[in-house]
Design an enzyme around this catalytic site. Structure first.
Site, mmCIF file in Angstrom:
data_model
loop_
_atom_site.group_PDB
_atom_site.id
_atom_site.type_symbol
_atom_site.label_atom_id
_atom_site.label_comp_id
_atom_site.label_asym_id
_atom_site.label_seq_id
_atom_site.Cartn_x
_atom_site.Cartn_y
_atom_site.Cartn_z
ATOM 1 N N LEU A 1 0.807 -1.226 0.000
ATOM 2 C CA LEU A 1 0.000 0.000 0.000
ATOM 3 C C LEU A 1 0.841 1.278 0.000
ATOM 4 O O LEU A 1 0.300 2.367 -0.206
ATOM 5 C CB LEU A 1 -0.983 -0.004 1.169
ATOM 6 N N ARG A 2 2.128 1.180 0.248
ATOM 7 C CA ARG A 2 3.089 2.302 0.098
ATOM 8 C C ARG A 2 2.941 3.444 1.089
ATOM 9 O O ARG A 2 3.654 4.443 0.971
ATOM 10 C CB ARG A 2 3.045 2.879 -1.321
ATOM 11 N N ASP B 1 0.182 -9.652 -4.578
ATOM 12 C CA ASP B 1 1.462 -8.923 -4.609
ATOM 13 C C ASP B 1 1.294 -7.606 -5.378
ATOM 14 O O ASP B 1 2.188 -7.188 -6.115
ATOM 15 C CB ASP B 1 2.592 -9.771 -5.211
ATOM 16 N N HIS C 1 3.906 1.272 -8.544
ATOM 17 C CA HIS C 1 5.106 2.101 -8.707
ATOM 18 C C HIS C 1 4.756 3.313 -9.556
ATOM 19 O O HIS C 1 4.014 3.185 -10.531
ATOM 20 C CB HIS C 1 6.224 1.313 -9.385
ATOM 21 N N GLY D 1 7.690 -5.042 -9.912
ATOM 22 C CA GLY D 1 6.365 -5.051 -9.314
ATOM 23 C C GLY D 1 5.280 -4.667 -10.287
ATOM 24 O O GLY D 1 5.528 -3.972 -11.275
#
Ligand code: DOR
Ligand code: ZN
Length: 430
Positions: free
Chosen positions: A60-61, A304, A308, A323
């Site tokens: 989720l960053r 996964d 980005h 990713g």
């Protein structure tokens, strides 16, 4: 709180029934249910009702890379994909290695209201691989962490892996391993084989994954704890897990949608949208992971989802971040690769994408069969429609989908989290 009567849905692909959702619960399942006053009716003829999907592996960053994804945008994308719960990986900045950070992520999920967000705690401090993080404090926190992972990196030190397995055993936690022997994958860019030679990209050999899985299966057998293998991608890995389960060893494993469908030849485009870790493998590997998922060797599908920003993907292959995003396409890819090929039934899909991941992640409110008394975590899907994947339509903040331009079957029509719609008519409900 709103109430809904869903009429004429196929319950997990079996019998046609109505579902009455009230006060956050499924209060009745049956035929010809009457809508009490003030209840909204949803005609679900031709739709399949599944328990809300659960993703054990989402990036989720937030905190740190809110330009790529936030807890809110990621959980909204999850809801659009049919998920009612996601497990947020710990490779944020700061790393989710303290009670403070996991509580922050958990709280942001609650505030967003699109899906339950269960933080995964890092195994080691800063994901540096040298010192155990405060696993007990994260487990005791409001976020009640049960799954721990240094995902993005492997816990390669065998002694540390052993200690981690021992430590979480005290409270029934699970260590989710990103199986990648670092020395065997230095500078690795794509699957190692004839094609990596032709393309001039450093290879990532299957054995780098398999060696860690074999080691950890044995370590876990020694300790008697819980080991989960993230994004297993090779035929050899499937064989190791199959043999371990045949011996009665306690290990669970996941496969991603992209490893169920895509192969390494996409790397020939040098388009970094196909760069991912572990890399896309061969046709033989894809067949093996499909078989493994079908026969239960691989327990679950996990996305996964790895968002980005454009600048980290729109560059030379070797400089790009690995990713792919995947929350919104996961169910369609599984339908295409597994259901339409008759490898899985819809009941199996409910098992692999809801019941089992909820069990492994120990979140009892999710993954329950659609019965009276269960929390109203429900997804309605239309298996009969097709759609072409358009990155700009994604609810994620990032656009790095490898499925761009592909026509895939199935569409999520509605998602309910504890009886509240998070998605209606395929769009976020708020
Ligand atoms: O491709 C990947 N991306 N694999 C990982 O293990 C980490 C993830 C990320 O965080 O971007
Ligand atoms: Zn990983």
């Amino acid at each position: 709180m709103s109430s809904y009567l869903i009429t004429g849905a196929r319950i997990v692909g079996g019998e046609v029934a109505d579902l009455l959702l009230d006060n956050g619960e499924i209060v009745a399942v049956g035929t010809n249910l009457e809508a009490p006053a003030g209840v909204e009716t949803i005609d679900a003829k031709g739709l399949i009702a599944l328990p809300g999907l659960v993703d054990l592996h989402t990036h989720l960053r937030e905190p740190g890379r809110e330009d790529a994804e936030t807890v809110l945008t990621g959980s909204r994308a999850a809801a659009v994909g049919g998920f009612t719960a996601v497990f947020a990986m710990a490779n944020t900045d700061p790393v989710a290695d303290t009670a403070g950070v996991v509580e922050q992520v958990w709280r942001l999920g609650r505030e967003g209201g699109y899906a339950d967000v269960f933080p995964i705690g890092a195994v080691t401090v800063g994901r540096q691989g040298s010192q155990l993080a405060e696993l007990g404090a994260m487990a005791d926190s409001a976020a009640r962490v049960r799954v721990f992972s240094d995902d993005g990196d492997c816990v390669w030190d065998a002694a540390l892996m052993r200690r981690a397995l021992e430590y979480v055993k005290a409270f029934g936690g699970v260590i989710a391993q990103h199986a990648q022997e670092p020395r065997l994958t230095q500078g690795a860019q794509m699957n190692e084989g004839a094609l990596s030679g032709v393309l001039g990209l450093t290879g990532w050999p299957s054995v780098a994954e398999e060696a860690i899985i074999a080691r950890d299966v044995l370590l876990n057998a020694h300790v008697g704890s819980k080991l989960h293998i993230c994004h297993l991608s090779t035929k050899g890995s499937v064989e190791i897990v199959r043999a371990a389960k045949a011996r009665g060893l306690d290990v669970t494993a996941e496969v991603t949608p992209h490893h169920l469908l895509l192969t390494e030849d996409l790397a020939a485009s040098y388009n970094p949208v196909y760069k991912v870790n572990p890399p896309l493998r061969t046709k033989e590997d894809v067949e093996a992971v499909r078989e493994g998922l079908a026969d239960g060797t691989i327990d679950i599908v996990a996305t996964d989802h790895a968002p980005h920003p454009v600048e980290d993907k729109d560059c030379e292959w070797s400089a790009a971040s690995p990713g792919m995003i995947g929350l919104e396409t996961a169910l369609s890819v599984v339908q295409h690769a597994m259901v339409d090929t008759k490898l899985l039934t819809w009941a199996d899909v409910a098992d692999r994408m809801s019941n089992r991941p909820a069990e492994i992640g120990q979140v009892g409110d999710h993954g329950r069969p659609l019965e009276a008394g269960a929390p109203a975590n429900v997804v309605l899907i239309d298996p009969a429609v097709e759609r072409t994947v358009v990155p700009a339509e994604s609810k994620s903040l990032s656009r790095n989908t490898p499925f761009e331009g592909m026509t895939l079957p199935g569409r999520v029509v509605a998602t309910f989290l504890r009886g509240t719609p998070t998605v209606l008519d395929g769009m976020p409900a708020r």
